[in-house]
Write a protein that holds these residues in place. Structure first.
Motif, short mmCIF file in Angstrom:
data_model
loop_
_atom_site.label_atom_id
_atom_site.label_comp_id
_atom_site.label_asym_id
_atom_site.label_seq_id
_atom_site.Cartn_x
_atom_site.Cartn_y
_atom_site.Cartn_z
N SER A 149 13.79 -5.76 -2.01
CA SER A 149 14.31 -5.40 -3.34
C SER A 149 15.61 -4.63 -3.26
O SER A 149 16.11 -4.15 -4.28
CB SER A 149 13.27 -4.59 -4.11
N TYR A 168 8.41 -14.04 1.53
CA TYR A 168 7.52 -12.89 1.45
C TYR A 168 8.35 -11.65 1.83
O TYR A 168 9.43 -11.77 2.40
CB TYR A 168 6.34 -13.02 2.41
N VAL A 170 8.47 -6.89 1.99
CA VAL A 170 7.87 -5.57 1.85
C VAL A 170 8.88 -4.65 1.20
O VAL A 170 10.09 -4.79 1.39
CB VAL A 170 7.42 -5.01 3.22
N THR A 171 8.37 -3.72 0.38
CA THR A 171 9.22 -2.75 -0.28
C THR A 171 8.45 -1.45 -0.44
O THR A 171 7.32 -1.32 0.05
CB THR A 171 9.71 -3.29 -1.63
N ARG A 174 5.99 0.20 -6.53
CA ARG A 174 5.48 -0.83 -7.43
C ARG A 174 6.60 -1.45 -8.27
O ARG A 174 6.61 -2.65 -8.52
CB ARG A 174 4.44 -0.22 -8.38
N LYS A 176 9.78 -1.80 -7.42
CA LYS A 176 10.55 -2.71 -6.59
C LYS A 176 9.75 -3.98 -6.27
O LYS A 176 10.30 -5.07 -6.17
CB LYS A 176 10.98 -2.01 -5.30
N GLN A 177 8.44 -3.80 -6.10
CA GLN A 177 7.57 -4.95 -5.85
C GLN A 177 7.63 -5.92 -7.03
O GLN A 177 7.75 -7.15 -6.83
CB GLN A 177 6.14 -4.46 -5.65
N LYS A 178 7.60 -5.39 -8.23
CA LYS A 178 7.65 -6.23 -9.44
C LYS A 178 8.97 -6.99 -9.51
O LYS A 178 9.00 -8.17 -9.87
CB LYS A 178 7.46 -5.35 -10.68
N GLU A 187 4.78 -13.29 -2.22
CA GLU A 187 3.96 -12.08 -2.13
C GLU A 187 4.82 -10.95 -1.57
O GLU A 187 5.64 -11.18 -0.67
CB GLU A 187 2.74 -12.31 -1.25
N VAL A 188 4.64 -9.75 -2.12
CA VAL A 188 5.42 -8.59 -1.69
C VAL A 188 4.46 -7.44 -1.43
O VAL A 188 3.66 -7.07 -2.30
CB VAL A 188 6.47 -8.19 -2.74
N PHE A 189 4.53 -6.85 -0.24
CA PHE A 189 3.63 -5.79 0.17
C PHE A 189 4.31 -4.43 -0.03
O PHE A 189 5.53 -4.32 -0.04
CB PHE A 189 3.24 -5.96 1.63
N LEU A 190 3.50 -3.41 -0.17
CA LEU A 190 4.00 -2.04 -0.24
C LEU A 190 3.94 -1.41 1.15
O LEU A 190 2.93 -1.53 1.86
CB LEU A 190 3.17 -1.21 -1.23
#
Length: 316
Positions: A149, A168, A170-171, A174, A176-178, A187-190
């Motif tokens: 992001s 896919y 990671v960020t 929430r 930035k995930q959105k 899919e994006v992980f925290l």
């Protein structure tokens, strides 16, 4: 002219704002009155003294921006007065006025507004070269992006998605995930949640501009996969065991954009390819955070905090 400058290396507090002499215009230069100046992690490194910065007294940071040509050198043939241009590799950009070699100035396309171009100049051309010169992913391949992001990450993710690649990443939050999911990621992980173990050796390519995550990136790669390493936003990378890479047929690819932006026509061709994604509505970016140039200290602090979504711009 007014400028943001410093006379010693260090934290954001070394930055000063004040009046400096106007730049001198060479025969093949155009003088650009700046509308927006891009802030990048490389500017943080330069301010700290850990990255090349052009010699000057005092130091003036910044290498990208957008503005209007208000004067031209005697031998300029490619640009004219009143033309809007942007550049991504000209020093001393943290100023009201910048002398830009005509070969480095890129005409602003009429189809896009100034703020979008200011946001995506350097980061967009970086994402374009990462995707098309290093990653070279084919449709239906699966890739992973660290910092998906961020400024480069957002554009890279959408270029790859438009090219038919499964993305896919990671960020950190929430929010930035959105953003990343809205822009097409599968899919994006925290970062602070457990996810790594379930995704080991799943990706054809991992794009890593964070640095400290290099070992994790290698673990995420399939055998015969490629790691594209392009920055150290989170700190210096650990040393890599080449024997382990050899045993798994994994490769690390690196590159510097400046080895690809070799002349005027290369800049034009790459910019057109990048902007075609925007013109065709295949890339959308977050609204940038804009600081007055005089508030450069606050802008640097925000970028270093990692709490910004998308680009930070400075405005004289």
């Amino acid at each position: 002219m007014k400028a943001l400058y410093f006379d010693r290396f260090g934290g954001p507090e070394v930055l000063q704002y004040g009046t400096l002499p106007d730049p001198k215009l060479a025969d093949h230069d155009v003088l650009v009155k700046m509308a927006y100046i891009g802030l990048n992690f490389a500017d943080i490194y330069r301010r700290k003294g850990t990255y090349h910065i052009e010699k000057s007294t005092p130091y003036i940071d910044g290498y990208e921006g957008l503005g209007m040509i208000i004067a031209v050198g005697k031998k300029v043939t490619k640009h004219r007065l009143g033309e809007k241009v942007f550049f991504v590799d000209v020093p001393f950009a943290n100023s009201e006025l910048v002398a830009v070699p005509e070969s480095h100035a890129i005409k602003v396309p009429a189809e896009l507004n100034d703020k979008i171009i200011a946001c995506v100049g350097l980061q967009g051309l970086t994402a374009d070269f990462l995707a098309h010169d290093l990653g070279k992913n084919r449709p239906n391949q699966t890739v992973f992006i660290h910092g998906i992001s961020g400024g480069v990450g957002q554009i890279l993710s959408q270029i790859l998605t438009a090219d038919g690649v499964n993305v896919y990443g990671v960020t950190s939050t929430r929010e930035k995930q959105k953003v990343a999911l809205t822009q097409g990621a599968k899919e994006v992980f925290l970062r602070n949640e457990p996810w790594l173990h379930d995704w080991l050796e799943r990706f054809d390519t991992v794009y890593d501009g964070v640095g400290v995550t290099l070992e994790q990136s290698i673990e995420l790669l399939k055998h015969k996969g490629n790691l594209v390493f392009y920055g150290m936003a989170g700190g210096n990378p650990p040393k890599v065991d080449l024997v382990t890479l050899l045993s798994q047929s994994k490769s690390i690819l690196t590159g510097d954009l400046w080895d690809y932006l070799t002349d005027y026509w290369e800049r034009i061709a790459r910019s057109k390819r990048l902007f075609s994604y925007f013109i065709n509505h295949q890339i959308h970016i977050s609204e940038p955070t804009v600081f007055p140039l005089k508030d450069g200290v606050l802008a640097h602090k925000l970028l270093e905090s990692g709490n910004n979504v998308g680009k930070i711009l400075l405005k004289p």
